[in-house]
Design a protein around this motif. Sequence first.
Motif, short mmCIF file in Angstrom:
data_model
loop_
_atom_site.label_atom_id
_atom_site.label_comp_id
_atom_site.label_asym_id
_atom_site.label_seq_id
_atom_site.Cartn_x
_atom_site.Cartn_y
_atom_site.Cartn_z
N ILE A 28 -3.10 -19.26 -1.98
CA ILE A 28 -2.54 -18.43 -3.05
C ILE A 28 -1.31 -17.68 -2.57
N ASP A 29 -1.38 -17.14 -1.37
CA ASP A 29 -0.27 -16.36 -0.84
C ASP A 29 0.98 -17.22 -0.68
N ALA A 30 0.81 -18.47 -0.29
CA ALA A 30 1.95 -19.35 -0.09
C ALA A 30 2.64 -19.68 -1.41
N VAL A 31 1.88 -19.72 -2.49
CA VAL A 31 2.45 -20.08 -3.79
C VAL A 31 3.11 -18.88 -4.45
N VAL A 32 2.38 -17.77 -4.57
CA VAL A 32 2.90 -16.61 -5.31
C VAL A 32 2.65 -15.27 -4.64
N GLY A 33 2.12 -15.26 -3.43
CA GLY A 33 1.77 -13.99 -2.81
C GLY A 33 0.44 -13.48 -3.33
N GLY A 34 -0.01 -12.36 -2.78
CA GLY A 34 -1.25 -11.76 -3.26
C GLY A 34 -2.50 -12.21 -2.53
N GLY A 35 -2.32 -12.95 -1.43
CA GLY A 35 -3.49 -13.39 -0.67
C GLY A 35 -4.32 -12.25 -0.12
N ILE A 152 14.85 -3.64 -3.18
CA ILE A 152 13.62 -4.44 -3.15
C ILE A 152 13.00 -4.40 -1.76
N GLY A 153 13.82 -4.63 -0.74
CA GLY A 153 13.33 -4.65 0.62
C GLY A 153 12.71 -3.33 1.05
N ALA A 154 13.38 -2.22 0.71
CA ALA A 154 12.89 -0.90 1.12
C ALA A 154 11.59 -0.54 0.42
N VAL A 155 11.54 -0.73 -0.89
CA VAL A 155 10.36 -0.32 -1.67
C VAL A 155 9.15 -1.19 -1.34
N VAL A 156 9.34 -2.50 -1.39
CA VAL A 156 8.21 -3.40 -1.15
C VAL A 156 7.82 -3.41 0.33
N GLY A 157 8.80 -3.29 1.20
CA GLY A 157 8.49 -3.23 2.63
C GLY A 157 7.64 -2.02 2.98
N PHE A 158 7.97 -0.87 2.41
CA PHE A 158 7.17 0.34 2.65
C PHE A 158 5.75 0.15 2.11
N TYR A 159 5.66 -0.44 0.93
CA TYR A 159 4.34 -0.71 0.34
C TYR A 159 3.52 -1.62 1.26
N ASP A 160 4.17 -2.63 1.84
CA ASP A 160 3.46 -3.57 2.71
C ASP A 160 2.92 -2.86 3.95
N PHE A 163 0.08 -0.21 2.62
CA PHE A 163 -1.08 -0.69 1.87
C PHE A 163 -1.22 -2.20 2.02
N GLY A 164 -0.31 -2.99 1.41
CA GLY A 164 -0.24 -4.41 1.71
C GLY A 164 -0.62 -5.42 0.66
N PRO A 165 -1.80 -5.32 0.01
CA PRO A 165 -2.22 -6.39 -0.89
C PRO A 165 -1.22 -6.65 -2.01
N GLY A 166 -0.81 -7.91 -2.16
CA GLY A 166 0.12 -8.26 -3.23
C GLY A 166 1.57 -8.11 -2.86
N THR A 167 1.87 -7.89 -1.58
CA THR A 167 3.26 -7.70 -1.16
C THR A 167 4.15 -8.87 -1.58
N GLY A 168 3.68 -10.09 -1.30
CA GLY A 168 4.47 -11.27 -1.67
C GLY A 168 4.74 -11.33 -3.16
N SER A 169 3.73 -10.96 -3.95
CA SER A 169 3.90 -10.96 -5.41
C SER A 169 4.93 -9.93 -5.85
#
Length: 266
Positions: A28-35, A152-160, A163-169
């Motif tokens: 799932i993570d490889a297709v759309v993230g969220g693994g 995008i990089g700053a906001v999602v990177g900090f979230y990853d 916390f982490g889950p769903g970062t790829g999404s």
Amino acid sequence: MDLHSFFAEYSLLFLISLSLIAFVSGFIDAVVGGGGLIQIPALLIAFPNLQVATIFGTNKIAALSGTTVAASQYTRKIRFNYSLLLVVSIFAFIASLLGAQVVSIIRTEILKPVILVILIVMMVYIYKKKQLGTVQTKTLTPLKQMILGSVIGAVVGFYDGIFGPGTGSFFILGFVFLLGFEFVMASAYAKVINCLTNISALTVFIRQGHYILGIGLMMAFFNVAGSFIGSRLALKKGNGFVRKIFLVVVSLMIARYGYDVFTEYF
């Protein structure tokens, strides 16, 4: 790692269950993230007495392995804007590092209501806009791409990192909504950048001793297998396939965060 003591400590059914979960998570993570939405809850259930940071660190070992394989598959087929990729990656790497540093002092549950609202809005919008993500929808100047990519990089990177889950999404959401990318291209960028954020966060977790090496390596093997199959299928089936899987994963994310918010606030 002593294999005899490893298998003596954990039952075969326990190990098989985590392996299957890692495989599905990688796919799932490889297709759309969220693994991580699958893998982290599984680890929390399997190791209820461990610190959350240790769960995250163990998850990152598996997630990084699978993400690296998926990224390598995408890079063979997708033509990247390497300047944009570099800028987003730098911001994501630094932000993820900062997030991992403060994960133990910030209450992540305060983020969940905000994330839930964002996910619901995005879900409705994507569902109504049938063409969104199936074709390139925006033509931005290089400067505007860099600015929005940095955000995008700053906001999602900090979230990853925190916390982490769903970062790829969330990376895919950002690339599709703000930069107008197709889903497959957005997935490709997300995988490459997610590799760096995973390295950044995992470096902190390892330095702090927050990981279970044996479990992490075992899950990494099966996560890699799932990622390999998932990324090849996404490239073969195209944007329509990725869009459908993305809607399913976002629905699961809404259910997950909705449950957390309901149980914590009501």
